[in-house]
Design a protein around this motif. Structure first.
Motif, PDB file in Angstrom:
ATOM      1  N   HIS A   1       0.813  -1.209   0.000  1.00 32.88           N
ATOM      2  CA  HIS A   1       0.000   0.000   0.000  1.00 32.88           C
ATOM      3  C   HIS A   1       0.849   1.263   0.000  1.00 32.88           C
ATOM      4  CE1 HIS A   1      -3.933  -1.925   1.746  1.00 32.88           C
ATOM      5  NE2 HIS A   1      -3.446  -2.587   0.706  1.00 32.88           N
ATOM      6  N   ASN A   2       2.046   1.167   0.570  1.00 32.38           N
ATOM      7  CA  ASN A   2       2.885   2.356   0.685  1.00 32.38           C
ATOM      8  C   ASN A   2       4.352   1.959   0.685  1.00 32.38           C
ATOM      9  OD1 ASN A   2       3.353   5.249   1.277  1.00 32.38           O
ATOM     10  ND2 ASN A   2       4.086   4.483   3.238  1.00 32.38           N
ATOM     11  N   VAL A   3       5.189   2.731  -0.010  1.00 34.22           N
ATOM     12  CA  VAL A   3       6.633   2.497  -0.035  1.00 34.22           C
ATOM     13  C   VAL A   3       7.336   3.752   0.462  1.00 34.22           C
ATOM     14  CG1 VAL A   3       8.661   1.991  -1.432  1.00 34.22           C
ATOM     15  CG2 VAL A   3       6.493   0.857  -1.943  1.00 34.22           C
ATOM     16  N   LYS A   4       8.079   3.613   1.562  1.00 31.54           N
ATOM     17  CA  LYS A   4       8.841   4.734   2.108  1.00 31.54           C
ATOM     18  C   LYS A   4      10.295   4.576   1.679  1.00 31.54           C
ATOM     19  CE  LYS A   4       7.796   6.214   6.152  1.00 31.54           C
ATOM     20  NZ  LYS A   4       7.630   6.351   7.631  1.00 31.54           N
ATOM     21  N   ASP A   5      10.801   5.579   0.993  1.00 29.89           N
ATOM     22  CA  ASP A   5      12.146   5.534   0.433  1.00 29.89           C
ATOM     23  C   ASP A   5      13.123   6.268   1.358  1.00 29.89           C
ATOM     24  OD1 ASP A   5      14.447   5.636  -1.021  1.00 29.89           O
ATOM     25  OD2 ASP A   5      13.636   6.790  -2.685  1.00 29.89           O
ATOM     26  N   LYS A   6      13.976   5.497   2.046  1.00 28.48           N
ATOM     27  CA  LYS A   6      15.016   6.081   2.892  1.00 28.48           C
ATOM     28  C   LYS A   6      16.407   5.769   2.336  1.00 28.48           C
ATOM     29  CE  LYS A   6      12.512   6.114   7.296  1.00 28.48           C
ATOM     30  NZ  LYS A   6      12.538   5.667   8.721  1.00 28.48           N
ATOM     31  N   MET A   7      16.473   5.372   1.082  1.00 25.41           N
ATOM     32  CA  MET A   7      17.755   5.036   0.454  1.00 25.41           C
ATOM     33  C   MET A   7      18.581   6.293   0.216  1.00 25.41           C
ATOM     34  SD  MET A   7      16.582   2.071  -2.250  1.00 25.41           S
ATOM     35  CE  MET A   7      15.165   3.010  -2.825  1.00 25.41           C
ATOM     36  N   VAL A   8      19.890   6.106   0.239  1.00 29.20           N
ATOM     37  CA  VAL A   8      20.823   7.216   0.031  1.00 29.20           C
ATOM     38  C   VAL A   8      21.657   6.928  -1.217  1.00 29.20           C
ATOM     39  CG1 VAL A   8      22.796   8.460   0.986  1.00 29.20           C
ATOM     40  CG2 VAL A   8      20.955   7.689   2.498  1.00 29.20           C
ATOM     41  N   ILE A   9      21.810   7.937  -2.064  1.00 27.97           N
ATOM     42  CA  ILE A   9      22.638   7.804  -3.257  1.00 27.97           C
ATOM     43  C   ILE A   9      24.075   8.105  -2.891  1.00 27.97           C
ATOM     44  CG2 ILE A   9      23.093   8.625  -5.599  1.00 27.97           C
ATOM     45  CD1 ILE A   9      20.152   9.381  -5.785  1.00 27.97           C
ATOM     46  N   SER A  10      24.965   7.110  -3.072  1.00 30.17           N
ATOM     47  CA  SER A  10      26.366   7.286  -2.707  1.00 30.17           C
ATOM     48  C   SER A  10      27.200   7.609  -3.928  1.00 30.17           C
ATOM     49  CB  SER A  10      26.889   6.006  -2.059  1.00 30.17           C
ATOM     50  OG  SER A  10      26.800   4.916  -2.941  1.00 30.17           O
TER      51      SER A  10
END
Length: 216
Positions: A207-216
């Motif tokens: 239902h929901n996707v929380k994006d906490k990824m970091v671009i290195s």
């Protein structure tokens, strides 16, 4: 890591390369990986395509949008005309169950709502109305009604990440609580980040996707 000047140049070049955009109307500023787009465009679809084109550029960590949609001449439509056209196109969209999506139009801005089984159907509804003449914006409030066990969702997403993003799969952490997914860890580009979130959305029941990824 790209300099601000190089990132700005790359975004401008990408906008010029995209045929659906009049890049001369769009201003680009880059600072510390954050790109700001400004100016006026003639259609909402052009604004949307400019945003997508910018996010394709390597080195873009975040995007701030200060563009405005200014409709000219025959492009202007009444809310009634837009609502009638949007209702028709949703009815003819093969991905959508009949009468599953409702809409509201105010000052050219379309808000869609309702329930569907999959995220691709949710996105199809927004895509169907985004390119209509006279539209100034789209809010997608359609929700997903399918329910699947959390452990099944987690397994499906991790398997999809290994298939699609082998370089970053081991660095991405998947957490599932009910029907909500949180992705964290490091990726190497915005496109890989987008691929990871898309993989999560493709799992049934999310239902929901929380994006906490970091671009290195």
């Amino acid at each position: 890591m790209k300099s601000d000047t190089q990132l700005q140049t790359d975004v401008i070049d990408e906008l010029n390369f995209e045929p659906s955009i009049n890049a001369a109307q769009i201003g680009v500023v880059a600072k510390n990986g954050i790109v700001t787009l400004s100016g006026c465009v003639n259609t909402y679809s052009e604004k949307w395509n400019a945003e997508r084109a910018t996010l394709r550029v390597s080195g873009v960590k975040a995007l701030a949008v200060e563009m405005e949609v200014t409709l000219l001449g025959l492009s202007k439509r009444t809310d009634t005309d837009i609502a009638r056209a949007a209702e028709s196109v949703l009815e003819w969209t093969s991905f959508l169950p009949n009468k599953s999506v409702k809409l509201m139009v105010e000052d050219g801005w379309i808000t869609i709502s309702g329930e569907v089984d999959w995220d691709y159907q949710r996105e199809a509804a927004a895509d169907a109305v985004r390119y209509l003449m006279g539209v100034t914006g789209v809010s997608n409030n359609v929700t997903i009604k399918a329910k699947v066990a959390s452990e099944v969702i987690k397994t499906d997403i991790e398997a999809a990440l290994k298939r699609r993003a082998s370089r970053d799969a081991q660095a991405i952490v998947v957490e599932v609580q009910g029907n909500n997914v949180t992705l964290s860890g490091k990726v190497h580009s915005w496109s890989e980040r987008d691929l990871a979130t898309h993989s999560a959305w493709c799992s049934p029941g999310v239902h929901n996707v929380k994006d906490k990824m970091v671009i290195s």
